[in-house]
Design an enzyme around this catalytic site. Structure first.
Site, PDB file in Angstrom:
ATOM      1  N   GLU A 436      71.485  24.672 -25.582  1.00  0.00           N
ATOM      2  CA  GLU A 436      70.489  23.667 -25.939  1.00  0.00           C
ATOM      3  C   GLU A 436      69.215  24.258 -26.532  1.00  0.00           C
ATOM      4  O   GLU A 436      68.635  23.692 -27.465  1.00  0.00           O
ATOM      5  CB  GLU A 436      70.145  22.805 -24.721  1.00  0.00           C
ATOM      6  CG  GLU A 436      71.179  21.757 -24.373  1.00  0.00           C
ATOM      7  CD  GLU A 436      72.384  22.312 -23.624  1.00  0.00           C
ATOM      8  OE1 GLU A 436      73.373  21.573 -23.451  1.00  0.00           O
ATOM      9  OE2 GLU A 436      72.320  23.493 -23.213  1.00  0.00           O
ATOM     10  N   HIS A 505      73.638  13.322 -15.345  1.00  0.00           N
ATOM     11  CA  HIS A 505      74.084  12.712 -16.597  1.00  0.00           C
ATOM     12  C   HIS A 505      73.645  11.253 -16.714  1.00  0.00           C
ATOM     13  O   HIS A 505      74.200  10.511 -17.526  1.00  0.00           O
ATOM     14  CB  HIS A 505      75.617  12.764 -16.711  1.00  0.00           C
ATOM     15  CG  HIS A 505      76.190  14.137 -16.865  1.00  0.00           C
ATOM     16  ND1 HIS A 505      76.243  15.033 -15.829  1.00  0.00           N
ATOM     17  CD2 HIS A 505      76.725  14.764 -17.942  1.00  0.00           C
ATOM     18  CE1 HIS A 505      76.807  16.166 -16.251  1.00  0.00           C
ATOM     19  NE2 HIS A 505      77.103  16.019 -17.538  1.00  0.00           N
TER      20      HIS A 505
END
Length: 700
Positions: A436, A505
């Site tokens: 990321e 999530h």
């Protein structure tokens, strides 16, 4: 100097040799002057001096072409000077360059960054110096992205990335080198190994002392060279640069060097011995190079003395210029945070009129948002809206490309990039490693170099892994560099609960991103909004955090056949009312509309406002609604504490408090990590029933 580099030195022209010597002296005397000004409190803040390491910057940058690029680090004065000096054609231009550097360190309006960057963030973007960073290793992903842009645009340019031995232990280092190697990018990573990160010696910080050995793990060349020898550096970096220019990919060049001063001026250097410092100073790159040139017959002692005298006078003139320059006007405090918008006042007027026309044509409609309340006659899903926006913008502008985890053949975790890979190929739809920070930083660097990346980070929960790159580099670069750069990038991600996939999530973390100046935050609730706002985001010259909701991809709505964009900062009144204002965004818009319909049977007329963009925030629409209803309910799926809806509440209190007839009610998610169990997940986030209760409470 070794026999090999002495021979190479003899091959230098007299003009080139004297210029290398002059550049090193300019850096040394510049740093000595900075040390003096810091001690007299004429330069404020932290400044990390480059004295002792001059051979690295000068030798490495001397092999670049005029249009090549560099990224720098917090100890970046040497890089900035060497890059600028290599492009000067006269003594006057060289003096102006040094003036601007020292003025920047003094926080003056005449500095390279107009006094906004200072020592740790000095940049000369117009001349290929993409800037220094105060975050150790923060520039490495940016350099990787800059190299990616060169490959995509086929410019033939090379990027040099300077950083210290401490940065080689960061995740940015490993993520970026892996990505650069995997994509065969034209970047050379120059490790300035000065033996100490801050005070911890490399022997205690690195498993292997030759940092170039790490290159083999990524299948690229690595070489260690004498960083106290300008010709040795020139030879090593020159080979790596030519390799990159031939399309053979990245390299690591480790330059073993030593800083004369401590980490900063306040550093007493207690971790170093006098004997160690003396042994390194005996290898001083400046007098040793001068002696070698004299021995080779290239220059005379008189030539060397003349260089020193001229440089000393130039640095004194720069100090006089810098200290005599004005500080930036206070009135310009907020200048350069954002690049000018791509839409005009006329675009904004048309969008507001369009929303009004939709309501006049559909007054009293109880259909879901995105259907009859949106312009157009073609019904698509939210997912298709994202796909169409990306496809149309990639067709319209060859500088737009998509990258992220599984965005290619797989089509994205939620199918939002499906079909793009087959149309545009792997050069413009790039599958990345699970990295990321590298994704975010590569987007920054690529955006600074003329492309428009749309980078996907699979879940908003993962965006904190890239926070340094997106927030500290992308969002701040324009301001720190005095408005002399733009970073037109989009970070696409998705958030929210609803699929029982638990705390890592399912979060709504938009408040994190609204906190940083320099980045816009967009959260559409309908297909019409998703398409128009994503197209606007891609065309905008600022970083945009574009947050979709995982539970909206299947929602249907109407869109026009013709091209359209939705300007930022225009909220949409999804339902008109006169008794209570409900302000919300993303999936909660749908629940708020359902709640409004429920209480309509009780005689309550509820106006539902969809913010659409959290930054910029449309206070004009909000204020008009509050003046009409006098009662407000704010709804968010984010945690209650620190949520963005709390910011909205504060703004309403500040700007239209006199129009309120009751305390504002907030409906937010529970302050617990989002649970996996479906009943617990449902209980954690706002339900229609909770919104109904909030409306009733404020309407009493």
């Amino acid at each position: 100097m070794s026999v090999e580099t002495a021979t190479a030195a003899m091959k230098l022209s007299r003009e080139r040799a004297l210029d290398l010597l002059r550049q090193m002296w300019e850096i040394r005397m510049f740093e000595n002057k900075v040390y003096d000004l810091l001690g007299r409190n004429l330069i404020k803040g932290a400044s990390h001096l480059y004295a002792g390491e001059e051979a690295v910057a000068v030798g490495a940058i001397s092999v670049l072409k005029n249009d090549d690029l560099i990224t720098s680090t917090h100890r970046g004065h040497g890089h900035c000077h060497a890059r600028g000096a290599a492009l000067t054609g006269s003594d006057e231009e060289r003096q102006e360059h040094i003036n601007k550097m020292l003025a920047e360190l003094c926080g003056r309006a005449t500095g390279y960054c107009r006094g906004r960057g200072g020592s740790m963030h000095i940049a000369d973007v117009e001349n290929g110096n993409l800037g220094a960073t105060g975050i150790v290793g923060g520039n490495i992903p940016v350099a990787t992205g800059a190299a990616l842009a060169q490959r995509i645009k086929e410019t033939g340019r090379v990027v040099l990335c300077f950083f210290g031995d401490g940065a080689s232990n960061t995740g940015n280092f490993h993520e970026s080198i892996n990505l650069a190697a995997a994509w065969n990018l034209p970047v050379v990573f120059v490790v300035e190994n000065n033996r100490y990160g801050m005070s911890v010696p490399i022997e205690k910080a690195a498993a292997k002392l030759d940092l170039s050995d790490r290159a083999c793990a990524y299948g690229i060349p690595g070489v260690t060279t004498d960083g106290m020898d300008v010709v040795a550096v020139r030879e090593a970096v020159g080979g790596a640069v030519e390799r990159a220019r031939r399309g053979e990919g990245p390299s690591i060049v480790e330059c073993q060097t030593y800083r004369w001063y401590g980490h900063s001026r306040s550093d007493p250097r207690a971790y170093r011995t006098a004997e160690e410092e003396a042994s390194w100073k005996a290898r001083d790159p400046i007098p040793n190079f001068a002696e070698q040139l004299i021995d080779a017959g290239l220059v005379s002692q008189s030539d060397v003395d003349s260089v020193e005298d001229a440089v000393e006078a130039a640095i004194d003139r720069a100090a006089e210029f810098a200290l005599g320059s004005p500080t930036p006007p206070i009135e310009e405090l907020e200048a350069y945070v954002y690049a000018p918008g791509t839409w005009s006042d006329e675009d904004v007027r048309r969008e507001r009129e369009l929303r009004a026309l939709c309501w006049n044509a559909n007054s009293g409609s109880t259909q879901s948002p995105g259907s009859t309340q949106s312009p157009g006659t073609r019904e698509i899903t939210y997912r298709q809206a994202i796909q169409e926006a990306l496809r149309e913008e990639m067709e319209r502008d060859p500088d737009v490309f998509v990258m992220g985890e599984d965005v290619g053949l797989y089509g994205g975790a939620y199918g939002a990039t499906r079909g793009l890979f087959e149309t545009f190929g792997e050069e413009r739809v790039r599958d990345t490693p699970i990295s990321e920070a590298a994704i975010g930083g590569a987007a920054v660097g690529a955006a600074m170099c003329g492309t428009r990346p749309v980078a996907e980070i699979m879940y908003v929960d993962f965006t904190p892994l890239a926070m340094d790159q997106i927030a500290n580099q992308g969002a701040k670069n324009r301001y720190m560099f005095g408005g002399k750069t733009t970073v037109p990038m989009v970070i696409r991600t998705e958030g929210g609960a609803g699929r029982c996939i638990a705390a890592h999530h399912s979060q709504s973390l938009e408040a994190l991103w609204t906190h940083f100046p320099g980045i816009y935050v967009v959260m559409p609730s309908t297909p019409y909004d998703a398409k128009g706002l994503l197209k606007a985001s891609i065309r905008d010259d600022n970083p945009v955090m574009f947050i979709e909701h995982k539970m909206l991809y299947g929602v249907k709505g109407y869109v026009p056949d013709e091209d359209y964009v939705i300007p930022f900062g225009i909220a949409d009144v999804k339902r008109k009312g006169s008794d209570v204002t409900v302000v919300t965004y993303s999936r909660m818009v749908h629940r708020a509309l359902e709640a409004a319909e429920t209480v309509a049977d009780e005689g309550l007329s509820v106006e539902v406002i969809d913010l659409r963009t959290l930054k910029p925030l449309d206070m004009e629409t909000l204020a008009a609604s509050v003046r009409k209803t006098g009662r407000v309910v704010g709804v968010t799926e984010a945690y209650r504490t620190g949520s963005f809806i709390s910011e909205v509440v504060a703004r309403i209190q500040e700007e239209v408090f006199d129009w309120l007839d009751a305390p504002i009610v907030r409906i937010a998610a529970a302050d617990v990590p989002v649970p996996m169990s479906e009943p617990l997940e449902d209980a954690a986030i706002p339900s229609v029933e909770r919104i109904v209760a909030g409306i009733r409470q404020v309407a009493r």
